[in-house]
Each structure stands twice: as structure tokens, then as C-alpha cells.
Write a protein that holds these residues in place. Structure first.
Motif, short mmCIF file in Angstrom:
data_model
loop_
_atom_site.label_atom_id
_atom_site.label_comp_id
_atom_site.label_asym_id
_atom_site.label_seq_id
_atom_site.Cartn_x
_atom_site.Cartn_y
_atom_site.Cartn_z
N ARG A 31 -44.89 51.33 -26.41
CA ARG A 31 -45.46 52.01 -27.65
C ARG A 31 -44.59 53.40 -27.76
NH1 ARG A 31 -47.79 49.88 -31.52
NH2 ARG A 31 -49.68 51.27 -31.81
N VAL A 32 -43.84 53.51 -28.75
CA VAL A 32 -43.19 54.51 -29.05
C VAL A 32 -43.72 55.53 -30.21
CG1 VAL A 32 -40.79 55.76 -29.14
CG2 VAL A 32 -41.40 53.39 -27.68
N LEU A 33 -43.57 56.87 -30.10
CA LEU A 33 -43.77 57.82 -31.20
C LEU A 33 -42.25 58.35 -31.32
CD1 LEU A 33 -45.69 59.17 -33.31
CD2 LEU A 33 -46.09 60.87 -31.53
N THR A 34 -41.61 58.05 -32.35
CA THR A 34 -40.33 58.46 -32.41
C THR A 34 -40.51 60.07 -33.05
OG1 THR A 34 -40.12 57.71 -34.67
CG2 THR A 34 -39.44 56.27 -32.82
N ARG A 35 -39.29 60.56 -33.35
CA ARG A 35 -39.52 62.10 -33.55
C ARG A 35 -39.46 62.08 -35.05
NH1 ARG A 35 -37.85 64.99 -29.26
NH2 ARG A 35 -36.65 63.86 -27.68
N SER A 36 -39.20 61.01 -35.88
CA SER A 36 -39.38 60.77 -37.17
C SER A 36 -40.56 59.91 -37.72
CB SER A 36 -38.10 60.05 -37.90
OG SER A 36 -38.13 58.84 -37.33
N ASN A 37 -41.44 59.57 -37.04
CA ASN A 37 -42.57 59.03 -37.50
C ASN A 37 -43.82 59.64 -37.05
OD1 ASN A 37 -41.12 56.87 -38.68
ND2 ASN A 37 -41.26 55.67 -36.88
N PHE A 38 -45.04 59.20 -37.43
CA PHE A 38 -46.21 59.72 -37.31
C PHE A 38 -47.30 58.96 -36.52
CE2 PHE A 38 -45.26 63.77 -38.87
CZ PHE A 38 -44.33 63.79 -40.05
N ALA A 39 -46.81 57.84 -36.45
CA ALA A 39 -47.67 56.58 -35.59
C ALA A 39 -46.87 55.77 -34.44
CB ALA A 39 -48.25 55.72 -36.75
N TYR A 40 -47.47 55.44 -33.60
CA TYR A 40 -46.65 54.68 -32.72
C TYR A 40 -46.23 53.43 -33.26
CZ TYR A 40 -48.05 57.76 -28.73
OH TYR A 40 -48.00 58.97 -27.88
N SER A 41 -45.12 52.79 -32.42
CA SER A 41 -44.52 51.50 -33.19
C SER A 41 -44.11 50.89 -31.79
CB SER A 41 -43.54 51.64 -33.80
OG SER A 41 -43.63 52.23 -35.06
N THR A 42 -44.22 49.59 -31.70
CA THR A 42 -43.69 48.84 -30.50
C THR A 42 -42.26 48.46 -30.65
OG1 THR A 42 -45.95 47.93 -30.39
CG2 THR A 42 -44.21 46.77 -29.41
N TYR A 43 -41.65 48.69 -29.37
CA TYR A 43 -40.43 48.29 -29.31
C TYR A 43 -40.27 47.60 -28.31
CZ TYR A 43 -38.84 51.83 -32.55
OH TYR A 43 -39.04 52.78 -33.73
N SER A 44 -39.12 46.45 -28.40
CA SER A 44 -38.54 45.14 -27.16
C SER A 44 -37.02 45.43 -26.98
CB SER A 44 -39.13 44.11 -27.65
OG SER A 44 -40.63 43.91 -28.02
N GLY A 45 -37.16 45.29 -25.42
CA GLY A 45 -35.79 45.05 -25.07
C GLY A 45 -35.03 43.73 -25.38
N GLN A 46 -33.80 43.51 -24.81
CA GLN A 46 -33.39 42.29 -25.27
C GLN A 46 -33.60 41.32 -24.13
OE1 GLN A 46 -31.25 41.51 -27.80
NE2 GLN A 46 -32.23 43.30 -28.56
N GLY A 47 -34.16 41.67 -23.01
CA GLY A 47 -34.65 40.67 -22.08
C GLY A 47 -33.77 40.66 -20.87
N THR A 48 -34.40 39.98 -19.59
CA THR A 48 -33.38 39.88 -18.49
C THR A 48 -34.00 38.61 -17.99
OG1 THR A 48 -32.65 40.65 -16.29
CG2 THR A 48 -34.69 41.20 -17.02
N GLN A 49 -32.97 37.61 -17.46
CA GLN A 49 -33.56 36.44 -17.18
C GLN A 49 -33.74 36.39 -15.40
OE1 GLN A 49 -33.91 33.75 -18.68
NE2 GLN A 49 -34.50 32.22 -16.82
N VAL A 50 -34.98 35.82 -15.22
CA VAL A 50 -35.31 35.60 -13.95
C VAL A 50 -35.46 33.93 -13.53
CG1 VAL A 50 -37.53 35.72 -12.13
CG2 VAL A 50 -36.46 37.91 -13.67
N THR A 51 -34.59 33.71 -12.77
CA THR A 51 -34.82 32.04 -12.48
C THR A 51 -35.06 32.02 -10.83
OG1 THR A 51 -32.96 31.71 -13.98
CG2 THR A 51 -33.43 30.05 -12.19
N VAL A 52 -36.34 31.32 -10.59
CA VAL A 52 -36.80 31.09 -9.16
C VAL A 52 -36.44 29.59 -8.66
CG1 VAL A 52 -38.49 31.27 -7.52
CG2 VAL A 52 -38.28 32.84 -9.71
N SER A 53 -35.73 29.28 -8.05
CA SER A 53 -35.37 28.12 -7.51
C SER A 53 -36.17 27.44 -6.40
CB SER A 53 -33.93 27.93 -6.65
OG SER A 53 -33.49 28.71 -5.98
N SER A 54 -36.57 26.24 -6.36
CA SER A 54 -37.50 25.60 -5.24
C SER A 54 -36.78 25.32 -4.02
CB SER A 54 -38.36 24.46 -5.81
OG SER A 54 -37.51 23.34 -6.24
#
Length: 121
Positions: free
Chosen positions: A98-121
Motif C-alpha cells: 500500500r503506497v502513498l505516492t508523491r502525486s496522490n492523496f490516498a494510498y493505492s495498492t501496487y503489486s510486483g511481477q512475481g517470483t516462482q517457488v517450486t518445491v519438489s517432493s
């Protein structure tokens, strides 16, 4: 503009550990809650853990006792230490903030591109 960049994913055997990192950068005035979500193939995205600026944490029942979320406010970075990994933890892991940017007056939600986690049995 705000960017969230995750790192630390990979392939690990069941019982192993991984540490994910996510750093927010850009036109940031303030960060509020940061968290990690995950999405496995064919399933909905679910909350893994989140943490407030004051360090109050919240975990999904499925990861309690195995995962630890933390943050470094001076670096705009959130971490997810994952221990005792299970094959069912396999998913794409996404950072949210949740980010308050320098140009806004309210928080917005930002997401990343993701990273893969693979767990082998």
C-alpha cells in the motif's frame, strides 16, 4: 510511478528453505502494509502473510509456524523467510504494498511481477 521487484524464488526440495525479498522504488511518499500473496496453477491468488509499518503480522493458517514475514522500512523492503517447505507451497509469489505516492492523496495498492517457488517432493 512505483515498482515492486521480487527476488529469491527458485527450486527447492521439500523440507528446504527459501527467502524472498521485495523492494519498492519510485515516487514513494509513504508505505503502509506490505505483504506476500501466492497463486498456484489453477487456483485463486491467496494471502500468505502481511505486515504493517509497526511490524504487526498476519499469516495464512497454512504457513503459520513455517513462514516469517519481516520488513526494513529504511530500505522499503519486505522479506518472506520460508522454512519447512512443502510441495503444496509451489506457486508464483507476489509482493503487494500500500503506497502513498508523491502525486496522490490516498494510498493505492501496487503489486510486483512475481517470483516462482517450486518445491519438489
Amino acid at each position: 510511478q512505483v515498482h515492486l521487484v521480487e527476488s529469491g524464488g527458485g527450486l527447492v526440495q521439500a523440507g528446504g528453505s527459501l527467502r524472498l525479498s521485495c523492494t519498492a522504488s519510485g515516487s514513494i511518499r509513504s508505505l503502509s502494509t506490505m505483504g506476500w500473496y501466492r497463486q498456484a496453477a489453477g487456483k485463486q491468488r491467496e494471502l500468505v502473510a502481511d505486515i504493517t509499518t509497526e511490524g504487526i503480522t498476519n499469516y495464512a493458517d497454512s504457513v503459520k509456524g513455517r513462514f516469517t514475514i519481516s520488513r526494513d522500512n529504511s530500505k522499503n523492503t519486505v522479506y518472506l523467510q520460508m522454512n519447512s517447505l512443502k510441495p503444496e507451497d509451489t506457486a508464483g509469489y507476489y509482493c503487494n504494498a500500500r503506497v502513498l505516492t508523491r502525486s496522490n492523496f490516498a494510498y493505492s495498492t501496487y503489486s510486483g511481477q512475481g517470483t516462482q517457488v517450486t518445491v519438489s517432493s
